[in-house]
Design a protein around this motif. Structure first.
Motif, PDB file in Angstrom:
ATOM      1  N   GLN A  59       0.776  -1.230  -0.042  1.00 51.34           N
ATOM      2  CA  GLN A  59      -0.052  -0.096  -0.045  1.00 51.34           C
ATOM      3  C   GLN A  59       0.938   1.342  -0.008  1.00 51.34           C
ATOM      4  OE1 GLN A  59      -3.170  -0.044  -0.374  1.00 51.34           O
ATOM      5  NE2 GLN A  59      -3.111  -2.436  -0.244  1.00 51.34           N
ATOM      6  N   GLN A  60       2.140   1.185   0.360  1.00 46.83           N
ATOM      7  CA  GLN A  60       2.972   2.163   0.369  1.00 46.83           C
ATOM      8  C   GLN A  60       3.533   2.445  -1.025  1.00 46.83           C
ATOM      9  OE1 GLN A  60       2.308   4.350   2.900  1.00 46.83           O
ATOM     10  NE2 GLN A  60       4.732   4.658   2.943  1.00 46.83           N
ATOM     11  N   TYR A  61       3.567   1.724  -1.932  1.00 40.92           N
ATOM     12  CA  TYR A  61       3.881   2.003  -3.412  1.00 40.92           C
ATOM     13  C   TYR A  61       2.726   2.565  -4.163  1.00 40.92           C
ATOM     14  CZ  TYR A  61       7.776  -1.021  -2.028  1.00 40.92           C
ATOM     15  OH  TYR A  61       8.882  -1.490  -1.388  1.00 40.92           O
ATOM     16  N   ARG A  62       3.233   3.411  -5.141  1.00 46.53           N
ATOM     17  CA  ARG A  62       2.378   4.016  -6.079  1.00 46.53           C
ATOM     18  C   ARG A  62       3.064   3.938  -7.512  1.00 46.53           C
ATOM     19  NH1 ARG A  62      -0.110   3.714  -2.016  1.00 46.53           N
ATOM     20  NH2 ARG A  62      -1.827   4.978  -1.319  1.00 46.53           N
ATOM     21  N   MET A  63       2.415   4.434  -8.553  1.00 50.97           N
ATOM     22  CA  MET A  63       3.016   4.713  -9.580  1.00 50.97           C
ATOM     23  C   MET A  63       3.231   6.070 -10.258  1.00 50.97           C
ATOM     24  SD  MET A  63       1.157   1.503 -11.391  1.00 50.97           S
ATOM     25  CE  MET A  63      -0.548   2.051 -10.868  1.00 50.97           C
ATOM     26  N   VAL A  64       4.160   6.524 -11.104  1.00 53.56           N
ATOM     27  CA  VAL A  64       4.213   7.599 -11.686  1.00 53.56           C
ATOM     28  C   VAL A  64       4.254   7.143 -13.152  1.00 53.56           C
ATOM     29  CG1 VAL A  64       5.319   9.060  -9.922  1.00 53.56           C
ATOM     30  CG2 VAL A  64       6.680   7.776 -11.350  1.00 53.56           C
TER      31      VAL A  64
END
Length: 622
Positions: free
Chosen positions: A517-522
């Motif tokens: 949940q701490q990972y996102r995308m750009v």
């Protein structure tokens, strides 16, 4: 269509003239005049011709890039005229345009002093127009629907769809113009998929079997109707009748209704994404709400986090710092629906799309750069080093780097590669190197197509990499514990190696590890670094805790696998095709049927919530 040949079957065709569709990443046909024998083994498919004969091969890539540029001013009526030309990219107005191969990329938009639409984007008048009050907000929302229908977008007093016959459909559904447009787009696209089974590809389709009993029109009649009449037929069906059968649309984008977002329109439209526009009274930039919540939770009382993590190795500063040095460029928010119906989000600058269309295929192997700038994190390095390049049919070249200096890291970032996997420390000042820190804001060129920055607080540096030339990447917003980061980095590497898009890899990773949940995308979350071994990347969800075993199969769209194609997982007792990205749910299966399915190729299996691999679940390997 004479026959379809799944891997488990064999087909013998008597002497005749046939066209064989052997498409994969490209559209490929073979024309033969012969008897034909087609069969498969576990490795490949064989086509035997009974006679010595000439074979004519035809191939083309998909229309995945704009064919040119339209210049428009920022005046809403000029933007409406520019969007009205998007339909010129459609290869047909028949229901077959639901297939992604028959929907070309809309032309680019460029802001200038005058409206200029080149003659090559002229098209025959379709006879459909969308009337809306002339604002950028309304035009942004209407763009994907206008493209799919080949409709003109014109000023009007109230939002309506009007055809040349005088038919009028009001977008006043009580839930807002954006909701009404979304419903029409989903309804028309879905019903086109249903009736296209009366055309050249009469596949037995799950969507048709599910909905046909509630339709008040005959699919074969609708198929032969001109586009205008067919749209009228479809819209005469109450949305409430269809709603229970409509699949999740998966992708939504959030805009701000200002001129700097105009140039995003062709790319968002190409994805047939649902468009949500932020209220103009809120002048803040489009922000990932889930990411903001995650940062707030960590920063609200960082002392508690430090205490709980004091005995663990944290990848970066224990105190989270909030940077004010984010790249100053407009961004939209891509929002994907995950396996568990949670949102997976990506912050997307325009330059991400521009880099994608400007990137040309290259010869040679898939090139992976793995960087480990901390000796304490070599466990992840050892794990992923054995992951990339494990597919014998695809050539990989993995280069490992240790303890790079700032100048050496800048050189690796600038090098043309398919993927960059960074293991180490990052904070708001940049990448930790052996001689200091490298701030990606100072890097002029990044040659990596995609990346994983497996370090604390890597979101800002990831955006700088996108600004400098990358297409998409996976980043973090807060601190990550080293042991969890090792597990996540290894799993993401395995999934990307198998051809999953960035958002798909992150979606599956989140199912197994709460730290995900701490990972996102750009950047563009559809980005892949390899072709999928199963052609369409998919995950199988198996629950065998009850009396019977049930399986779901979830396919993922990507930059190469787009909405509207068909998917058939070769999992008995599934006997119908589904429209991508439809999720095949609650299939009652036997162990023998699962075994046959696992043997089709290497793919992830969520077995009672734990990620395993199809090859490892075969009885020979258990």
């Amino acid at each position: 269509m004479v026959a379809k040949v799944p891997p488990s079957e064999q087909v013998d065709l008597s002497h005749g003239e046939y066209t064989l569709d052997i498409s994969g990443p490209m559209k490929v046909y073979a024309k033969v005049d012969s008897s034909v024998d087609i069969y498969s083994d576990s490795e490949q498919t064989y086509v035997n011709l009974g006679d010595s004969t000439q074979v004519i091969l035809g191939a083309r890539s998909f229309h995945e890039r704009p064919a040119g540029t339209i210049t428009t001013t920022t005046d809403p009526e000029d933007v409406m005229a520019a969007v009205s030309a998007f339909g010129s990219a459609l290869k047909t107005t028949t229901p077959e345009r639901t297939y992604p191969t028959l929907r070309g990329h809309p032309p680019r938009l460029e802001i200038g002093d005058d409206l200029h639409i080149p003659n090559k984007f002229d098209r025959e008048e379709i006879g459909i127009r969308i009337e809306v009050p002339a604002t950028l907000q309304n035009t942004f929302i209407a763009a994907p629907l206008a493209y799919y229908l080949g409709a003109d977008v014109v000023p009007g007093t109230s939002p309506e769809l009007i055809t040349e016959s005088g038919y009028r459909y009001s977008f006043d559904c009580g839930n807002g113009f954006d909701t009404a447009v979304k419903q029409v787009l989903k309804q028309v696209f879905f019903l086109d998929c249903v009736v296209r089974t009366e055309g050249t590809t009469p596949f037995p389709l799950h969507e048709r079997e599910m909905v046909e009993s509630v339709l008040e029109f005959e699919p074969e009649v609708a198929y032969d109707q001109p586009l205008v009449e067919r749209v009228e037929t479809f819209l005469d069906v109450p949305y409430s009748t269809l709603q229970p059968y409509l699949p999740n649309w998966q992708l939504e984008t959030q805009f701000e209704p200002t001129a700097e977002y105009i140039e995003f329109l062709p790319f968002v439209t190409n994805d047939l994404a649902v468009v949500k526009v932020q209220d103009q009274s809120d002048s803040s930039s489009v922000i990932d709400p889930a990411a903001k919540k995650a940062v707030n939770e960590f920063t609200r009382d960082s002392s508690d986090f430090v205490r709980s993590a004091s005995s663990q190795n944290i990848r970066g500063n224990k105190a989270i710092s909030i940077s004010n040095n984010l790249p100053q460029l407009p961004t939209i928010l891509q929002s994907w629906t995950g396996i568990d119906n949670t949102e997976i989000t990506s912050t997307v600058p325009l330059v991400s799309y521009e880099s994608s269309i400007g990137r040309t295929p290259k010869d040679g192997p898939i090139e992976i750069e793995v960087i480990c700038n901390d000796n304490d994190m070599r466990e992840e390095l050892e794990s992923v080093n054995g992951t990339y390049g494990t597919r014998k049919e695809l050539p990989f070249e993995t280069t490992i780097h240790y303890d790079l200096t700032t100048s050496a890291l800048a050189e690796v970032l600038a090098r043309d590669s398919d993927f960059l996997h960074y293991i180490g420390h990052i904070d708001t000042e940049g990448f930790q190197c052996s001689d200091g820190k490298l701030n990606a804001a100072t890097v002029d060129t990044v040659g990596a197509k995609a990346f994983l920055l497996n370090a604390c607080q890597s979101h800002e540096q990831g955006l700088h990499l996108i600004k400098a030339g990358s297409i998409g990447g996976i980043v973090t917003f807060g601190n990550v514990v080293n042991s969890g980061a090792v597990s996540i980095g290894s799993l993401i590497a395995q999934l990307l190696n198998l051809g999953f898009p960035l958002y798909g890899a992150l979606d599956i990773t989140r199912q197994e590890n709460v730290l995900g949940q701490q990972y996102r995308m750009v950047g563009d979350a559809r980005t892949t670094i390899a072709q999928s071994e199963t052609r369409i990347p998919n995950v199988c969800l198996v629950n065998d805790e009850k009396e019977d075993t049930r399986a779901d199969v979830v396919p993922y769209i990507s930059a190469e696998i787009r909405r509207g194609g068909v998917f058939f997982p070769y999992l008995e007792p599934v006997d119908l095709y589904s429209v991508i990205p439809h999720r095949i749910e609650k299939v009652s299966v036997t162990n023998a049927q699962l075994e046959d399915f696992y043997s089709e190729g290497e793919f992830p299996v969520l077995l009672n919530g734990e990620v395993q691999w199809s090859g490892e679940l075969l009885s020979d390997n258990v």
